[in-house]
Design a protein around this motif. Sequence first.
Motif, PDB file in Angstrom:
ATOM      1  N   SER A 117       0.814  -1.225   0.000  1.00 38.02           N
ATOM      2  CA  SER A 117       0.000   0.000   0.000  1.00 38.02           C
ATOM      3  C   SER A 117       0.836   1.259   0.000  1.00 38.02           C
ATOM      4  O   SER A 117       0.318   2.359   0.122  1.00 38.02           O
ATOM      5  N   VAL A 118       2.141   1.125  -0.119  1.00 38.45           N
ATOM      6  CA  VAL A 118       3.018   2.262   0.155  1.00 38.45           C
ATOM      7  C   VAL A 118       2.827   3.411  -0.837  1.00 38.45           C
ATOM      8  O   VAL A 118       2.922   4.573  -0.459  1.00 38.45           O
ATOM      9  N   ARG A 119       2.518   3.064  -2.076  1.00 39.08           N
ATOM     10  CA  ARG A 119       2.180   4.105  -3.056  1.00 39.08           C
ATOM     11  C   ARG A 119       0.924   3.663  -3.799  1.00 39.08           C
ATOM     12  O   ARG A 119       0.665   2.476  -3.928  1.00 39.08           O
ATOM     13  N   GLU A 120       0.199   4.638  -4.336  1.00 42.03           N
ATOM     14  CA  GLU A 120      -1.043   4.307  -5.015  1.00 42.03           C
ATOM     15  C   GLU A 120      -0.786   3.373  -6.200  1.00 42.03           C
ATOM     16  O   GLU A 120      -1.557   2.460  -6.475  1.00 42.03           O
ATOM     17  N   SER A 144       5.049  11.666   7.918  1.00 38.28           N
ATOM     18  CA  SER A 144       3.694  12.133   7.618  1.00 38.28           C
ATOM     19  C   SER A 144       3.119  11.558   6.317  1.00 38.28           C
ATOM     20  O   SER A 144       1.918  11.532   6.136  1.00 38.28           O
ATOM     21  N   TYR A 145       3.980  11.073   5.408  1.00 39.79           N
ATOM     22  CA  TYR A 145       3.506  10.556   4.120  1.00 39.79           C
ATOM     23  C   TYR A 145       3.230   9.059   4.144  1.00 39.79           C
ATOM     24  O   TYR A 145       2.717   8.495   3.189  1.00 39.79           O
ATOM     25  N   CYS A 146       3.615   8.374   5.238  1.00 36.94           N
ATOM     26  CA  CYS A 146       3.764   6.913   5.169  1.00 36.94           C
ATOM     27  C   CYS A 146       2.628   6.119   5.786  1.00 36.94           C
ATOM     28  O   CYS A 146       2.179   6.381   6.902  1.00 36.94           O
ATOM     29  N   ILE A 147       2.208   5.103   5.075  1.00 36.41           N
ATOM     30  CA  ILE A 147       1.057   4.302   5.492  1.00 36.41           C
ATOM     31  C   ILE A 147       1.459   3.117   6.381  1.00 36.41           C
ATOM     32  O   ILE A 147       0.615   2.524   7.042  1.00 36.41           O
ATOM     33  N   LEU A 160      20.094   4.164   3.833  1.00 32.05           N
ATOM     34  CA  LEU A 160      19.776   5.232   4.775  1.00 32.05           C
ATOM     35  C   LEU A 160      18.958   6.325   4.059  1.00 32.05           C
ATOM     36  O   LEU A 160      19.507   7.345   3.633  1.00 32.05           O
ATOM     37  N   PRO A 161      17.647   6.099   3.940  1.00 30.90           N
ATOM     38  CA  PRO A 161      16.826   7.071   3.208  1.00 30.90           C
ATOM     39  C   PRO A 161      16.873   8.465   3.820  1.00 30.90           C
ATOM     40  O   PRO A 161      16.748   8.616   5.034  1.00 30.90           O
ATOM     41  N   ALA A 162      17.060   9.487   2.968  1.00 35.14           N
ATOM     42  CA  ALA A 162      17.030  10.877   3.439  1.00 35.14           C
ATOM     43  C   ALA A 162      15.651  11.483   3.174  1.00 35.14           C
ATOM     44  O   ALA A 162      15.200  12.336   3.903  1.00 35.14           O
ATOM     45  N   GLN A 163      15.023  11.084   2.089  1.00 36.13           N
ATOM     46  CA  GLN A 163      13.688  11.533   1.634  1.00 36.13           C
ATOM     47  C   GLN A 163      13.676  12.934   1.044  1.00 36.13           C
ATOM     48  O   GLN A 163      12.985  13.203   0.079  1.00 36.13           O
ATOM     49  N   SER A 164      14.453  13.878   1.630  1.00 30.76           N
ATOM     50  CA  SER A 164      14.522  15.225   1.065  1.00 30.76           C
ATOM     51  C   SER A 164      15.796  15.886   1.576  1.00 30.76           C
ATOM     52  O   SER A 164      16.352  15.468   2.588  1.00 30.76           O
ATOM     53  N   GLY A 203      20.181   5.522  -0.950  1.00 34.42           N
ATOM     54  CA  GLY A 203      19.199   6.452  -0.385  1.00 34.42           C
ATOM     55  C   GLY A 203      17.837   6.296  -1.026  1.00 34.42           C
ATOM     56  O   GLY A 203      17.689   5.680  -2.077  1.00 34.42           O
ATOM     57  N   ASP A 204      16.831   6.852  -0.342  1.00 34.41           N
ATOM     58  CA  ASP A 204      15.481   6.963  -0.908  1.00 34.41           C
ATOM     59  C   ASP A 204      15.104   8.436  -0.872  1.00 34.41           C
ATOM     60  O   ASP A 204      15.441   9.130   0.096  1.00 34.41           O
ATOM     61  N   PHE A 205      14.389   8.883  -1.893  1.00 36.87           N
ATOM     62  CA  PHE A 205      13.892  10.265  -1.921  1.00 36.87           C
ATOM     63  C   PHE A 205      12.465  10.293  -2.411  1.00 36.87           C
ATOM     64  O   PHE A 205      12.065   9.480  -3.248  1.00 36.87           O
ATOM     65  N   ILE A 206      11.719  11.251  -1.885  1.00 37.93           N
ATOM     66  CA  ILE A 206      10.372  11.511  -2.400  1.00 37.93           C
ATOM     67  C   ILE A 206      10.406  12.902  -3.019  1.00 37.93           C
ATOM     68  O   ILE A 206      10.821  13.854  -2.351  1.00 37.93           O
ATOM     69  N   VAL A 207      10.031  13.011  -4.282  1.00 39.20           N
ATOM     70  CA  VAL A 207       9.952  14.341  -4.899  1.00 39.20           C
ATOM     71  C   VAL A 207       8.488  14.740  -5.033  1.00 39.20           C
ATOM     72  O   VAL A 207       7.608  13.887  -5.152  1.00 39.20           O
ATOM     73  N   ILE A 263      14.072   6.750  -6.128  1.00 38.47           N
ATOM     74  CA  ILE A 263      13.390   8.050  -6.137  1.00 38.47           C
ATOM     75  C   ILE A 263      11.908   7.841  -6.455  1.00 38.47           C
ATOM     76  O   ILE A 263      11.571   7.141  -7.417  1.00 38.47           O
ATOM     77  N   PHE A 264      11.059   8.416  -5.612  1.00 38.81           N
ATOM     78  CA  PHE A 264       9.616   8.220  -5.774  1.00 38.81           C
ATOM     79  C   PHE A 264       8.906   9.551  -5.900  1.00 38.81           C
ATOM     80  O   PHE A 264       9.307  10.532  -5.276  1.00 38.81           O
ATOM     81  N   LYS A 265       7.838   9.556  -6.662  1.00 33.91           N
ATOM     82  CA  LYS A 265       6.985  10.745  -6.744  1.00 33.91           C
ATOM     83  C   LYS A 265       5.983  10.654  -5.593  1.00 33.91           C
ATOM     84  O   LYS A 265       5.421   9.570  -5.355  1.00 33.91           O
ATOM     85  N   TYR A 266       5.793  11.740  -4.888  1.00 31.54           N
ATOM     86  CA  TYR A 266       4.877  11.727  -3.747  1.00 31.54           C
ATOM     87  C   TYR A 266       3.501  11.225  -4.168  1.00 31.54           C
ATOM     88  O   TYR A 266       2.945  11.652  -5.180  1.00 31.54           O
ATOM     89  N   SER A 267       2.969  10.333  -3.357  1.00 37.83           N
ATOM     90  CA  SER A 267       1.659   9.758  -3.625  1.00 37.83           C
ATOM     91  C   SER A 267       0.871   9.821  -2.313  1.00 37.83           C
ATOM     92  O   SER A 267       1.273   9.215  -1.323  1.00 37.83           O
ATOM     93  N   PRO A 268      -0.200  10.618  -2.266  1.00 39.18           N
ATOM     94  CA  PRO A 268      -0.931  10.769  -1.008  1.00 39.18           C
ATOM     95  C   PRO A 268      -1.559   9.448  -0.571  1.00 39.18           C
ATOM     96  O   PRO A 268      -2.195   8.780  -1.397  1.00 39.18           O
ATOM     97  N   ARG A 269      -1.359   9.070   0.661  1.00 41.79           N
ATOM     98  CA  ARG A 269      -1.923   7.816   1.156  1.00 41.79           C
ATOM     99  C   ARG A 269      -3.006   8.087   2.183  1.00 41.79           C
ATOM    100  O   ARG A 269      -2.780   8.869   3.128  1.00 41.79           O
ATOM    101  N   PRO A 270      -4.171   7.451   2.048  1.00 40.24           N
ATOM    102  CA  PRO A 270      -5.280   7.690   2.970  1.00 40.24           C
ATOM    103  C   PRO A 270      -4.851   7.458   4.421  1.00 40.24           C
ATOM    104  O   PRO A 270      -4.030   6.573   4.672  1.00 40.24           O
TER     105      PRO A 270
HETATM  106  N1  5AD Z   1       4.697   8.531  -1.666  1.00 37.63           N
HETATM  107  C1  5AD Z   1       5.840   8.306  -2.328  1.00 37.63           C
HETATM  108  N2  5AD Z   1       6.844   7.548  -1.841  1.00 37.63           N
HETATM  109  C2  5AD Z   1       6.666   7.008  -0.625  1.00 37.63           C
HETATM  110  N3  5AD Z   1       7.474   6.233   0.129  1.00 37.63           N
HETATM  111  C3  5AD Z   1       6.829   5.936   1.263  1.00 37.63           C
HETATM  112  N4  5AD Z   1       5.617   6.514   1.286  1.00 37.63           N
HETATM  113  C4  5AD Z   1       5.486   7.189   0.122  1.00 37.63           C
HETATM  114  C5  5AD Z   1       4.472   8.005  -0.447  1.00 37.63           C
HETATM  115  N5  5AD Z   1       3.335   8.250   0.196  1.00 37.63           N
HETATM  116  C6  5AD Z   1       8.819   5.856  -0.282  1.00 37.63           C
HETATM  117  C7  5AD Z   1       9.872   6.338   0.719  1.00 37.63           C
HETATM  118  C8  5AD Z   1      10.268   5.069   1.431  1.00 37.63           C
HETATM  119  C9  5AD Z   1      10.075   4.029   0.338  1.00 37.63           C
HETATM  120  C10 5AD Z   1       9.924   2.647   0.838  1.00 37.63           C
HETATM  121  O1  5AD Z   1       8.902   4.454  -0.306  1.00 37.63           O
HETATM  122  O2  5AD Z   1      10.956   6.890   0.017  1.00 37.63           O
HETATM  123  O3  5AD Z   1      11.604   5.116   1.902  1.00 37.63           O
END
Ligand code: 5AD
Length: 461
Positions: free
Chosen positions: A50-53, A173-176, A275-279, A315-319, A346-353
């Motif tokens: 469920s981590v991203r849509e 705050s973004y994580c399910i 070691l994810p930084a995210q931003s 690393g992991d990043f959310i843009v 690298i992931f695009k932000y995806s709003p999670r309920p």
């Molecule tokens: N949107 C986009 N990426 C996300 N991740 C976690 N939640 C979201 C989200 N809502 C990414 C983070 C995390 C990886 C497993 O998934 O970068 O480290």
Amino acid sequence: MSARTVHIKSFGCQMNKLDTALVRSALLDAGFALTESVDDADIVLINTCSVREHAEQRVLSHLGHLKHIKESRPDMVVGVIGCMAQRLGGKLLEDKTVDIVCGPAQIPQITELAIKALQQKQKCLAVTQKIREKSETQTQALEGFESAYGIEDKQMPGQAYVRAMRGCNNFCSYCIVPYVRGPEVSRPPEAVIEQINKLADAGVKQVTLLGQRVNAYKYKRGDKTYCLADLLEMAGKVDGIEWIRFVTSYPTEEFFDGILRAMADLSRVCNYLHLPAQSGSDKILRAMNRHYTAGQYLELIDRARSFVPGISIAGDFIVGFPNETEEDFRDTVELVKKAKYKNCFIFKYSPRPDTIADKKLEDNVPMEVKKRRNTELLSVQEQISDELSRDFLGKEVKVLVEGLSKKPHFNLTEGEDKPQLVGRTTTDYIVVFNGPESLAGRFAKVKITKSSPLTLFGERL
Ligand code: 5AD
Ligand code: SF4
């Protein structure tokens, strides 16, 4: 009657793949037979994420495909397990295709649910009602399931995942994850070590300890508190286990130096940190509820490199997080340049309920901006990865061989009569070379002759 056949598909992270492996072993133990094809399966299980849509959409489209098969074979049972099952619960059962919905904490019941659905043609729902409440009974059931089936199914020849902890208390705050996998629970160290011992007896050479924040591992007994460094030390004494990894780490001071010291002192602990930084923007990190600044993050990385020279870091990043401006994104680019990662996800932000970000912040970065930032960050990283990879040219590396390379690569000069194999170094670099398939699950020495950003190529020595 011949054995009932089951087909299992996994859509998620390593934790999800580990759950799939446990479920597979449990069903085999109960007399089911595995099948590679959906078409002749009596029961199809999908382990979901469920981590991203996008991950959920893939599952829904797979369910659409199963719906067609079920039209001609109405007796086929379809089960949805994992994070999406926990998130959507009964709503998934409204779909005519779905017979079983089983959350990550209910996988110990999977055999029972499968039999019930097959024999009694009943729809079954097994999820946790109050996911954030700790339940001792549930923990014990999971522990029992893990020790019974955690050694049967190795995810790759010679390698296995071992859970160090379940759940997460971090609430980025973004994580399910905290809402689908529940509160953080560290497994008793002796349970983890006993499992590693059994895996070693079964020929496993590399174990990967898993946790959403594996470096927060903490188990109290009497006066003693075991942390990840203790677990690494205990695992490092198990005969036969040559490489030990752990993922994923959260950038925090707590336990950090101890873990690095263990990595530096224990030859079996791989010199690799995810070691994810995210931003790279402090404003965004705050809004993400990550408890560090970009400066503190880079300081941790510097320290890791001084404790463990040659360590590789991913690393992991959310843009495109809500309100991410061009300037915030520039800060991320700067951080990536300074951090010199081996690779980045690298992931695009995806709003999670249910998450705080979804409830409080508008998803206000347009998709084309997210895409552009994603592409730009990837290309910045690609250049860094390329430079780091070039350093390997002419060098000899030891790899643990995973098996046949899925993608055919060209330009390998030597040993063309043998298939292309893929392996990884202790620092998690992917190495492709020609060799006999029988090397899968074993170590090999390879001389690197060619490099690309994400793959090294070489000749077996
Ligand atoms: N949107 C986009 N990426 C996300 N991740 C976690 N939640 C979201 C989200 N809502 C990414 C983070 C995390 C990886 C497993 O998934 O970068 O480290
Ligand atoms: Fe893994 Fe998180 Fe996806 Fe669940 S939601 S499968 S824990 S990544």
